[in-house]
Design a protein around this motif. Sequence first.
Motif, PDB file in Angstrom:
ATOM      1  N   VAL A  47       0.759  -1.066  -0.042  1.00 20.43           N
ATOM      2  CA  VAL A  47       0.167   0.110   0.070  1.00 20.43           C
ATOM      3  C   VAL A  47       0.807   0.977   0.020  1.00 20.43           C
ATOM      4  CG1 VAL A  47      -1.666   1.288   1.126  1.00 20.43           C
ATOM      5  CG2 VAL A  47      -1.938  -1.264   1.371  1.00 20.43           C
ATOM      6  N   LEU A  48       0.559   2.007  -0.935  1.00 17.64           N
ATOM      7  CA  LEU A  48       1.338   3.403  -1.201  1.00 17.64           C
ATOM      8  C   LEU A  48       0.559   4.561  -0.822  1.00 17.64           C
ATOM      9  CD1 LEU A  48       3.826   5.274  -1.626  1.00 17.64           C
ATOM     10  CD2 LEU A  48       3.084   4.990  -4.288  1.00 17.64           C
ATOM     11  N   MET A  49       0.342   4.897   0.579  1.00 22.19           N
ATOM     12  CA  MET A  49      -0.644   5.843   0.976  1.00 22.19           C
ATOM     13  C   MET A  49      -0.152   6.773   2.028  1.00 22.19           C
ATOM     14  SD  MET A  49      -4.780   5.303   2.065  1.00 22.19           S
ATOM     15  CE  MET A  49      -5.067   4.711   0.450  1.00 22.19           C
ATOM     16  N   ASP A  50      -0.237   8.275   2.007  1.00 19.78           N
ATOM     17  CA  ASP A  50       0.294   8.693   3.280  1.00 19.78           C
ATOM     18  C   ASP A  50      -0.498   8.707   4.338  1.00 19.78           C
ATOM     19  OD1 ASP A  50      -1.638  11.019   3.330  1.00 19.78           O
ATOM     20  OD2 ASP A  50      -0.837  11.661   1.322  1.00 19.78           O
ATOM     21  N   ALA A  51       0.216   9.082   5.440  1.00 20.76           N
ATOM     22  CA  ALA A  51      -0.535   8.678   6.789  1.00 20.76           C
ATOM     23  C   ALA A  51      -1.850   9.470   7.067  1.00 20.76           C
ATOM     24  CB  ALA A  51       0.289   9.147   7.876  1.00 20.76           C
ATOM     25  N   GLU A  52      -1.937  10.567   6.688  1.00 23.18           N
ATOM     26  CA  GLU A  52      -3.273  11.339   6.536  1.00 23.18           C
ATOM     27  C   GLU A  52      -4.380  10.695   5.895  1.00 23.18           C
ATOM     28  OE1 GLU A  52      -4.806  16.055   5.654  1.00 23.18           O
ATOM     29  OE2 GLU A  52      -2.873  15.523   5.477  1.00 23.18           O
ATOM     30  N   ALA A  53      -4.108  10.148   4.474  1.00 23.29           N
ATOM     31  CA  ALA A  53      -5.047   9.824   3.876  1.00 23.29           C
ATOM     32  C   ALA A  53      -5.326   8.260   4.506  1.00 23.29           C
ATOM     33  CB  ALA A  53      -4.475   9.431   2.421  1.00 23.29           C
ATOM     34  N   ALA A  54      -4.460   7.506   4.889  1.00 26.83           N
ATOM     35  CA  ALA A  54      -4.722   6.323   5.503  1.00 26.83           C
ATOM     36  C   ALA A  54      -5.602   6.408   6.715  1.00 26.83           C
ATOM     37  CB  ALA A  54      -3.324   5.550   5.940  1.00 26.83           C
ATOM     38  N   ALA A  55      -5.267   7.387   7.688  1.00 27.13           N
ATOM     39  CA  ALA A  55      -6.151   7.695   8.679  1.00 27.13           C
ATOM     40  C   ALA A  55      -7.547   7.986   8.445  1.00 27.13           C
ATOM     41  CB  ALA A  55      -5.589   8.899   9.581  1.00 27.13           C
ATOM     42  N   ALA A  56      -7.626   8.742   7.404  1.00 29.80           N
ATOM     43  CA  ALA A  56      -8.962   9.067   6.902  1.00 29.80           C
ATOM     44  C   ALA A  56      -9.809   7.842   6.511  1.00 29.80           C
ATOM     45  CB  ALA A  56      -9.034  10.070   5.652  1.00 29.80           C
ATOM     46  N   VAL A  57      -9.116   6.815   5.925  1.00 28.12           N
ATOM     47  CA  VAL A  57      -9.780   5.530   5.263  1.00 28.12           C
ATOM     48  C   VAL A  57     -10.297   4.810   6.356  1.00 28.12           C
ATOM     49  CG1 VAL A  57      -9.513   3.357   4.192  1.00 28.12           C
ATOM     50  CG2 VAL A  57      -8.458   5.477   3.355  1.00 28.12           C
ATOM     51  N   ILE A  58      -9.512   4.630   7.518  1.00 27.50           N
ATOM     52  CA  ILE A  58      -9.836   3.735   8.690  1.00 27.50           C
ATOM     53  C   ILE A  58     -10.862   4.611   9.466  1.00 27.50           C
ATOM     54  CG2 ILE A  58      -8.888   3.128  11.026  1.00 27.50           C
ATOM     55  CD1 ILE A  58      -7.868   1.629   8.624  1.00 27.50           C
ATOM     56  N   ALA A  59     -10.850   6.065   9.573  1.00 27.03           N
ATOM     57  CA  ALA A  59     -11.809   6.576  10.217  1.00 27.03           C
ATOM     58  C   ALA A  59     -13.480   6.286   9.548  1.00 27.03           C
ATOM     59  CB  ALA A  59     -11.735   8.197  10.309  1.00 27.03           C
ATOM     60  N   GLU A  60     -13.348   6.360   8.153  1.00 25.51           N
ATOM     61  CA  GLU A  60     -14.483   6.083   7.695  1.00 25.51           C
ATOM     62  C   GLU A  60     -14.997   4.696   7.701  1.00 25.51           C
ATOM     63  OE1 GLU A  60     -17.808   6.762   5.094  1.00 25.51           O
ATOM     64  OE2 GLU A  60     -16.264   8.246   5.967  1.00 25.51           O
ATOM     65  N   LEU A  61     -13.936   3.708   7.645  1.00 21.84           N
ATOM     66  CA  LEU A  61     -14.269   2.227   7.952  1.00 21.84           C
ATOM     67  C   LEU A  61     -15.067   2.121   9.289  1.00 21.84           C
ATOM     68  CD1 LEU A  61     -11.297   0.217   6.459  1.00 21.84           C
ATOM     69  CD2 LEU A  61     -13.732   0.257   5.575  1.00 21.84           C
ATOM     70  N   ARG A  62     -14.483   2.804  10.326  1.00 20.69           N
ATOM     71  CA  ARG A  62     -15.031   2.683  11.457  1.00 20.69           C
ATOM     72  C   ARG A  62     -16.550   3.329  11.696  1.00 20.69           C
ATOM     73  NH1 ARG A  62     -12.092   1.254  15.864  1.00 20.69           N
ATOM     74  NH2 ARG A  62      -9.851   1.061  15.496  1.00 20.69           N
ATOM     75  N   VAL A  63     -16.853   4.353  10.642  1.00 28.75           N
ATOM     76  CA  VAL A  63     -18.289   4.437  10.558  1.00 28.75           C
ATOM     77  C   VAL A  63     -19.164   3.665   9.902  1.00 28.75           C
ATOM     78  CG1 VAL A  63     -19.738   6.450   9.524  1.00 28.75           C
ATOM     79  CG2 VAL A  63     -17.562   7.085  10.565  1.00 28.75           C
ATOM     80  N   ARG A  64     -18.533   2.997   8.755  1.00 26.12           N
ATOM     81  CA  ARG A  64     -19.312   2.109   8.008  1.00 26.12           C
ATOM     82  C   ARG A  64     -19.304   0.725   8.656  1.00 26.12           C
ATOM     83  NH1 ARG A  64     -19.717   3.800   2.076  1.00 26.12           N
ATOM     84  NH2 ARG A  64     -19.028   5.976   1.973  1.00 26.12           N
ATOM     85  N   ALA A  65     -18.201   0.408   9.336  1.00 19.66           N
ATOM     86  CA  ALA A  65     -18.367  -0.955   9.802  1.00 19.66           C
ATOM     87  C   ALA A  65     -17.651  -0.683  11.164  1.00 19.66           C
ATOM     88  CB  ALA A  65     -17.336  -2.027   8.914  1.00 19.66           C
ATOM     89  N   PRO A  66     -18.335  -0.208  12.164  1.00 22.52           N
ATOM     90  CA  PRO A  66     -17.903  -0.003  13.543  1.00 22.52           C
ATOM     91  C   PRO A  66     -17.370  -1.186  14.369  1.00 22.52           C
ATOM     92  CG  PRO A  66     -20.094   0.159  13.330  1.00 22.52           C
ATOM     93  CD  PRO A  66     -20.099  -0.109  12.088  1.00 22.52           C
ATOM     94  N   THR A  67     -16.352  -1.021  14.908  1.00 22.31           N
ATOM     95  CA  THR A  67     -15.833  -2.059  16.084  1.00 22.31           C
ATOM     96  C   THR A  67     -15.134  -1.142  17.367  1.00 22.31           C
ATOM     97  OG1 THR A  67     -14.482  -3.826  16.381  1.00 22.31           O
ATOM     98  CG2 THR A  67     -13.886  -2.124  14.647  1.00 22.31           C
ATOM     99  N   PRO A  68     -15.387  -1.708  18.529  1.00 24.71           N
ATOM    100  CA  PRO A  68     -14.573  -1.279  19.678  1.00 24.71           C
ATOM    101  C   PRO A  68     -13.481  -1.469  19.957  1.00 24.71           C
ATOM    102  CG  PRO A  68     -16.045  -3.125  20.324  1.00 24.71           C
ATOM    103  CD  PRO A  68     -16.342  -3.071  18.913  1.00 24.71           C
ATOM    104  N   ALA A  69     -12.783  -2.372  18.910  1.00 24.55           N
ATOM    105  CA  ALA A  69     -11.335  -2.698  18.974  1.00 24.55           C
ATOM    106  C   ALA A  69     -10.355  -1.583  18.709  1.00 24.55           C
ATOM    107  CB  ALA A  69     -11.119  -3.901  17.898  1.00 24.55           C
ATOM    108  N   ASP A  70      -9.407  -1.465  19.361  1.00 21.88           N
ATOM    109  CA  ASP A  70      -8.410  -0.097  19.266  1.00 21.88           C
ATOM    110  C   ASP A  70      -7.946  -0.267  17.875  1.00 21.88           C
ATOM    111  OD1 ASP A  70      -8.939   0.856  21.716  1.00 21.88           O
ATOM    112  OD2 ASP A  70      -7.447   0.025  22.707  1.00 21.88           O
ATOM    113  N   GLU A  71      -7.493  -1.757  17.558  1.00 21.93           N
ATOM    114  CA  GLU A  71      -6.855  -1.871  16.118  1.00 21.93           C
ATOM    115  C   GLU A  71      -7.665  -2.412  15.300  1.00 21.93           C
ATOM    116  OE1 GLU A  71      -3.302  -4.505  14.375  1.00 21.93           O
ATOM    117  OE2 GLU A  71      -3.742  -4.980  16.414  1.00 21.93           O
ATOM    118  N   TYR A  72      -7.979  -1.745  14.132  1.00 25.14           N
ATOM    119  CA  TYR A  72      -8.980  -2.132  12.996  1.00 25.14           C
ATOM    120  C   TYR A  72      -8.099  -3.215  12.234  1.00 25.14           C
ATOM    121  CZ  TYR A  72     -13.092  -1.540  10.480  1.00 25.14           C
ATOM    122  OH  TYR A  72     -14.321  -1.797   9.891  1.00 25.14           O
TER     123      TYR A  72
END
Length: 244
Positions: A32-57
Motif C-alpha cells: 500500500v502506497l498512501m500517506d499517513a493522513e489519507a490512511a487515517a481518513a480511510v480507517i476513520a471512514e471504515l469505523r463509521v461504515r463498519a464499527p468495532t470497539p477494538a483499538d486496532e482495526y
Amino acid sequence: MAQPLEIACDESGAEGEKLVGGNSDVFAHASVLMDAEAAAAVIAELRVRAPTPADEYRANHVLREKHRAALLWLLGPSGPVLGHVRVFVADKTFWLTGKVTGLLQDDHTPRLGLDPLARADAVALYREGRRTFGPGRWAAFLDSFNYLLRAKNGQGITTSVADTYLLIDELRTAKGPAGDVMRALWEVRDRVEEFRDRLLTDPPTSSPRSTRSSPPSSRPSPPGATAWTMAAAPSPSCTTARPR
C-alpha cells in the motif's frame, strides 16, 4: 534528492515450507502506497461504515458479512485504495506443479520463480491431477515433491527420490494429460536425482532483499510473468499466479 517512499506491506497464507495440505490454498502479498493522513481518513471512514470497539482495526472486522457494503466501498472502483494498492496472489498447488514440471525441461536449472517453458505441463497437471489420480494419490504426489524439492523442510520429514518414484510408477499408468506428465517424469529420474543431490550438497541461499521502494506501476508484467498468467484486475491492482 528525492524523498524515499514509504510502502506498507503484509502477507497472508505463508506456512513455511508446506505448500499443500495446510490451512490456506493461496499465498497473498499486498503493498500500500498512501500517506499517513489519507490512511487515517480511510480507517476513520471504515469505523463509521463498519464499527468495532477494538483499538486496532483489522481485516476480519470489515470481512464480516454484515459489513459487506463497507468492503465494497473500500475495494470498489470509486473506493479510496484504487491506484494505491497492489496485490499478488499465488495458488500454492499451481506453484508446486510448476516447480515439478520445470524438472522436465532439458535446460533445467534451479530458479526462484517458475519456468515459463513448463507452463503447458503445469497447467495440465494442475487441472487434471486430482481428477485423474484421485484425491488421496494426488495429495501424496504433491506432498512428496513438496519435501523432495527443498533442502530443509523444518518438519523433520525425509523424502527420497526412490520413494517418490515408487508413487510415480503407479501414476504413470493413468491416461490423459496428467498421466503424460507422470510418464515424462519417469524418463527424467536421473535429472531429479541430480537436482536432489545438488540441493543437499549446495543448498541455495536467498538473495538479499532490496531496501529500495517504488510506487505501484501500471507497466505490463515482464514476459516471464505473463507466461504464468499474472493478470491485473482494475480495483485494486491484483496479480495472480494461477492458470486460466
